[in-house]
Design an enzyme around this catalytic site. Structure first.
Site, PDB file in Angstrom:
ATOM      1  N   HIS A   1       3.015  14.467   1.559  1.00  0.00           N
ATOM      2  CA  HIS A   1       2.402  15.797   1.384  1.00  0.00           C
ATOM      3  C   HIS A   1       3.506  16.803   1.665  1.00  0.00           C
ATOM      4  O   HIS A   1       4.384  16.537   2.504  1.00  0.00           O
ATOM      5  CB  HIS A   1       1.267  16.015   2.394  1.00  0.00           C
ATOM      6  CG  HIS A   1       0.059  15.162   2.157  1.00  0.00           C
ATOM      7  ND1 HIS A   1      -0.937  15.496   1.266  1.00  0.00           N
ATOM      8  CD2 HIS A   1      -0.316  13.980   2.698  1.00  0.00           C
ATOM      9  CE1 HIS A   1      -1.871  14.563   1.269  1.00  0.00           C
ATOM     10  NE2 HIS A   1      -1.514  13.610   2.123  1.00  0.00           N
TER      11      HIS A   1
ATOM     12  N   ASP B   1       1.495   2.615   3.524  1.00  0.00           N
ATOM     13  CA  ASP B   1       0.662   3.807   3.351  1.00  0.00           C
ATOM     14  C   ASP B   1       1.521   5.066   3.400  1.00  0.00           C
ATOM     15  O   ASP B   1       1.053   6.122   3.840  1.00  0.00           O
ATOM     16  CB  ASP B   1      -0.456   3.865   4.400  1.00  0.00           C
ATOM     17  CG  ASP B   1      -1.594   4.799   3.966  1.00  0.00           C
ATOM     18  OD1 ASP B   1      -1.609   5.217   2.796  1.00  0.00           O
ATOM     19  OD2 ASP B   1      -2.462   5.093   4.807  1.00  0.00           O
TER      20      ASP B   1
ATOM     21  N   HIS C   1       0.867  -1.195   0.000  1.00  0.00           N
ATOM     22  CA  HIS C   1       0.000   0.000   0.000  1.00  0.00           C
ATOM     23  C   HIS C   1       0.895   1.233   0.000  1.00  0.00           C
ATOM     24  O   HIS C   1       1.503   1.565   1.020  1.00  0.00           O
ATOM     25  CB  HIS C   1      -0.910   0.011   1.237  1.00  0.00           C
ATOM     26  CG  HIS C   1      -1.844   1.188   1.273  1.00  0.00           C
ATOM     27  ND1 HIS C   1      -3.184   1.059   1.520  1.00  0.00           N
ATOM     28  CD2 HIS C   1      -1.642   2.512   1.096  1.00  0.00           C
ATOM     29  CE1 HIS C   1      -3.760   2.251   1.489  1.00  0.00           C
ATOM     30  NE2 HIS C   1      -2.827   3.157   1.238  1.00  0.00           N
TER      31      HIS C   1
ATOM     32  N   LYS D   1      -9.331  -0.560  -5.781  1.00  0.00           N
ATOM     33  CA  LYS D   1      -9.354   0.123  -4.490  1.00  0.00           C
ATOM     34  C   LYS D   1     -10.711   0.738  -4.208  1.00  0.00           C
ATOM     35  O   LYS D   1     -11.245   1.477  -5.029  1.00  0.00           O
ATOM     36  CB  LYS D   1      -8.284   1.231  -4.508  1.00  0.00           C
ATOM     37  CG  LYS D   1      -8.295   2.148  -3.298  1.00  0.00           C
ATOM     38  CD  LYS D   1      -7.790   1.448  -2.051  1.00  0.00           C
ATOM     39  CE  LYS D   1      -7.976   2.329  -0.837  1.00  0.00           C
ATOM     40  NZ  LYS D   1      -6.746   2.574  -0.112  1.00  0.00           N
TER      41      LYS D   1
ATOM     42  N   HIS E   1     -10.361   0.844   1.945  1.00  0.00           N
ATOM     43  CA  HIS E   1     -10.159   1.853   2.992  1.00  0.00           C
ATOM     44  C   HIS E   1     -11.336   1.710   3.943  1.00  0.00           C
ATOM     45  O   HIS E   1     -12.455   2.118   3.623  1.00  0.00           O
ATOM     46  CB  HIS E   1     -10.092   3.270   2.402  1.00  0.00           C
ATOM     47  CG  HIS E   1      -9.823   4.309   3.449  1.00  0.00           C
ATOM     48  ND1 HIS E   1      -8.631   4.983   3.555  1.00  0.00           N
ATOM     49  CD2 HIS E   1     -10.584   4.749   4.484  1.00  0.00           C
ATOM     50  CE1 HIS E   1      -8.662   5.802   4.592  1.00  0.00           C
ATOM     51  NE2 HIS E   1      -9.848   5.684   5.177  1.00  0.00           N
TER      52      HIS E   1
ATOM     53  N   HIS F   1      -4.446  -0.841   5.991  1.00  0.00           N
ATOM     54  CA  HIS F   1      -4.017  -0.045   7.149  1.00  0.00           C
ATOM     55  C   HIS F   1      -4.965  -0.197   8.342  1.00  0.00           C
ATOM     56  O   HIS F   1      -5.577   0.756   8.783  1.00  0.00           O
ATOM     57  CB  HIS F   1      -3.806   1.424   6.793  1.00  0.00           C
ATOM     58  CG  HIS F   1      -4.841   2.046   5.877  1.00  0.00           C
ATOM     59  ND1 HIS F   1      -6.186   1.957   6.098  1.00  0.00           N
ATOM     60  CD2 HIS F   1      -4.691   2.756   4.745  1.00  0.00           C
ATOM     61  CE1 HIS F   1      -6.818   2.613   5.142  1.00  0.00           C
ATOM     62  NE2 HIS F   1      -5.933   3.091   4.306  1.00  0.00           N
TER      63      HIS F   1
ATOM     64  N   HIS G   1       1.511   5.405  -1.724  1.00  0.00           N
ATOM     65  CA  HIS G   1       1.115   6.575  -2.521  1.00  0.00           C
ATOM     66  C   HIS G   1       2.354   7.160  -3.172  1.00  0.00           C
ATOM     67  O   HIS G   1       3.278   7.579  -2.471  1.00  0.00           O
ATOM     68  CB  HIS G   1       0.449   7.632  -1.635  1.00  0.00           C
ATOM     69  CG  HIS G   1      -0.815   7.147  -1.004  1.00  0.00           C
ATOM     70  ND1 HIS G   1      -2.048   7.301  -1.598  1.00  0.00           N
ATOM     71  CD2 HIS G   1      -1.038   6.472   0.146  1.00  0.00           C
ATOM     72  CE1 HIS G   1      -2.981   6.757  -0.827  1.00  0.00           C
ATOM     73  NE2 HIS G   1      -2.399   6.236   0.240  1.00  0.00           N
ATOM     74  N   LEU G   2       2.340   7.187  -4.506  1.00  0.00           N
ATOM     75  CA  LEU G   2       3.495   7.751  -5.229  1.00  0.00           C
ATOM     76  C   LEU G   2       3.199   9.113  -5.844  1.00  0.00           C
ATOM     77  O   LEU G   2       4.127   9.794  -6.282  1.00  0.00           O
ATOM     78  CB  LEU G   2       3.951   6.784  -6.332  1.00  0.00           C
ATOM     79  CG  LEU G   2       4.694   5.535  -5.863  1.00  0.00           C
ATOM     80  CD1 LEU G   2       4.952   4.588  -7.038  1.00  0.00           C
ATOM     81  CD2 LEU G   2       6.018   5.892  -5.196  1.00  0.00           C
ATOM     82  N   ARG G   3       1.916   9.499  -5.921  1.00  0.00           N
ATOM     83  CA  ARG G   3       1.528  10.770  -6.572  1.00  0.00           C
ATOM     84  C   ARG G   3       1.976  10.794  -8.026  1.00  0.00           C
ATOM     85  O   ARG G   3       2.158   9.755  -8.641  1.00  0.00           O
ATOM     86  CB  ARG G   3       2.086  11.985  -5.807  1.00  0.00           C
ATOM     87  CG  ARG G   3       1.953  11.921  -4.280  1.00  0.00           C
ATOM     88  CD  ARG G   3       0.544  11.870  -3.783  1.00  0.00           C
ATOM     89  NE  ARG G   3       0.504  12.049  -2.324  1.00  0.00           N
ATOM     90  CZ  ARG G   3      -0.459  11.588  -1.546  1.00  0.00           C
ATOM     91  NH1 ARG G   3      -1.458  10.878  -2.050  1.00  0.00           N
ATOM     92  NH2 ARG G   3      -0.449  11.802  -0.253  1.00  0.00           N
TER      93      ARG G   3
HETATM   94  O1  DOR Z   1      -3.374   9.372   5.689  1.00  0.00           O
HETATM   95  C1  DOR Z   1      -3.729   9.060   4.571  1.00  0.00           C
HETATM   96  N1  DOR Z   1      -3.190   9.638   3.481  1.00  0.00           N
HETATM   97  N2  DOR Z   1      -4.691   8.149   4.431  1.00  0.00           N
HETATM   98  C2  DOR Z   1      -5.221   7.868   3.244  1.00  0.00           C
HETATM   99  O2  DOR Z   1      -6.086   7.041   3.181  1.00  0.00           O
HETATM  100  C3  DOR Z   1      -4.800   8.612   2.034  1.00  0.00           C
HETATM  101  C4  DOR Z   1      -3.454   9.133   2.181  1.00  0.00           C
HETATM  102  C5  DOR Z   1      -3.099  10.149   1.128  1.00  0.00           C
HETATM  103  O3  DOR Z   1      -3.376   9.939  -0.051  1.00  0.00           O
HETATM  104  O4  DOR Z   1      -2.490  11.162   1.483  1.00  0.00           O
HETATM  105 ZN    ZN Z   2      -3.334   5.096   1.664  1.00  0.00          ZN
END
Ligand code: DOR
Ligand code: ZN
Length: 346
Positions: free
Chosen positions: A252, A248, A14, A100, A137, A175, A16-18
């Site tokens: 940001h 996860d 799991h 997802k 989720h 998660h 997130h690569l953006r």
């Molecule tokens: O904390 C989180 N950030 N939970 C998520 O489900 C999404 C993720 C995000 O994309 O930043």
């Molecule tokens: Zn996530």
């Protein structure tokens, strides 16, 4: 005392690569240690079709520095308009590894998620037929439900009914943050597994709120009470094949976390393996680290484990960067709050 630990190369189930500049900045942090990752589709706009997943996969591969081996395992973002045939074709072509499910409004970029679960029934039935896993989720979004109860309520009100209505559907409860999640996965048979993040093994809700507000420990699902963290630790370190790593890791910009309305997400790709080795060492469970990080995930996803190995060694505290730089500003790296003695050998 073990000072050297060699395990099969881990995977992140799991991540997130953006996209764009952020993707370029964070991808090496994962690819340095992980062979594969399940890539979350919550871009703006989300990755909904097989064609969009193929294009996103190509952008990820294009951003991978020369000489780094890494396989992105793509997911589709389930919407009420998702076409079961498109999903089945993308799965058959090997373009996607999972679908997802975000309940609409549950987290970052989830506005296109599902409101009416009856509308996605045909897709879920097709997925059950072809054995394609659903990554969930697991939080309800109703405003009257307390944020700390949203996972437990989701299990009773949404997840269990979906699973009963769709026999054979393979589900990853992602998660998990509560003992309710641990118990549900444990008692759910071979068609359900749970991922656990690095940070939920380390922090409880005090980390976010005691002595001032700490935005870099805020994520969703939010960290819960200590008793829940301990249940997650026991599940992860037990070797039980139903539980495996999904970091996860969710980057940001630091300034958007330190904000009036701070974003949810903890970025741990950089030091996750050192954190995990420390956690498993603290719990005298280093012999189960490989199961959690490298074996249980591929077994559930019906993929071979990686052949390559990763070696960790214990010594003086490891130095790792406090931030990762991007053209738009820094991203803060997860601070576990204790020194990390395990380093990943080059
Ligand atoms: O904390 C989180 N950030 N939970 C998520 O489900 C999404 C993720 C995000 O994309 O930043
Ligand atoms: Zn996530």
């Amino acid at each position: 005392m073990t000072d050297l630990l060699t395990i099969r190369r881990p995977d992140d189930w799991h991540l997130h690569l953006r996209d764009g500049a952020m993707l370029a900045a964070v991808l090496p942090e994962t690819a340095r240690h992980f062979a594969r990752a399940i890539v979350m589709p919550n871009l703006v706009p989300p990755v909904v079709t097989g064609a969009e997943a193929a294009a996103y996969r190509d952008r990820i591969l294009a951003a991978l520095p020369e000489g780094m081996g890494f396989t992105p395992l793509m997911t589709l973002y389930l919407t009420e308009e998702t076409d079961p045939d498109d999903v089945a074709q993308a799965a058959k072509a090997g373009l996607v590894t999972a679908v997802k499910l975000y309940p609409a409004g549950a987290t970052t970029n989830s506005a296109s998620g599902v409101r009416d679960f009856d509308k996605v029934r045909p897709v879920l039935e097709r997925m059950a037929e072809i054995g394609l896993p659903l990554c969930v989720h697991g939080e309800v979004t109703a405003s009257e439900v307390d944020i700390f109860d949203r996972e437990a309520v989701f299990i009773d009100k949404v997840l269990d009914p979906i699973r009963r209505a769709t026999p054979g559907l393979r589900v990853v409860m992602e998660h998990i943050t509560t003992s309710n999640g641990v118990n549900y996965v444990k008692s759910g048979g071979p068609d359900i597994a749970g991922t656990i993040t690095t940070h939920h093994l380390i922090i409880n809700r005090n980390a976010i709120l005691v002595g001032g507000i700490h935005p870099h420990y805020y994520c969703l699902p939010v960290a819960k009470r200590e008793e829940h963290r301990l249940a997650l630790r026991r599940a992860a370190t037990s070797g039980d094949p139903s539980f495996f790593l999904g970091t996860d890791s969710a980057p940001h910009l630091t300034r958007l976390k330190e904000h009036t309305c701070g974003c949810a997400g903890i970025f741990s790709a950089t030091n996750t393996m050192s954190c995990l080795a420390e956690v498993f060492d603290q719990d005298a469970a280093l012999d189960h680290l490989e199961a959690f990080a490298s074996l249980n995930g591929p077994a559930f996803y019906r993929l071979p484990p990686n052949v390559a190995r990763l070696t960790l060694s214990r010594g003086d505290p490891v130095a790792y960067p406090a931030t990762i730089e991007t053209p738009d500003g820094p991203v803060t790296v997860f601070d576990p709050g204790f020194p990390l003695h395990w380093r990943v050998d080059a």
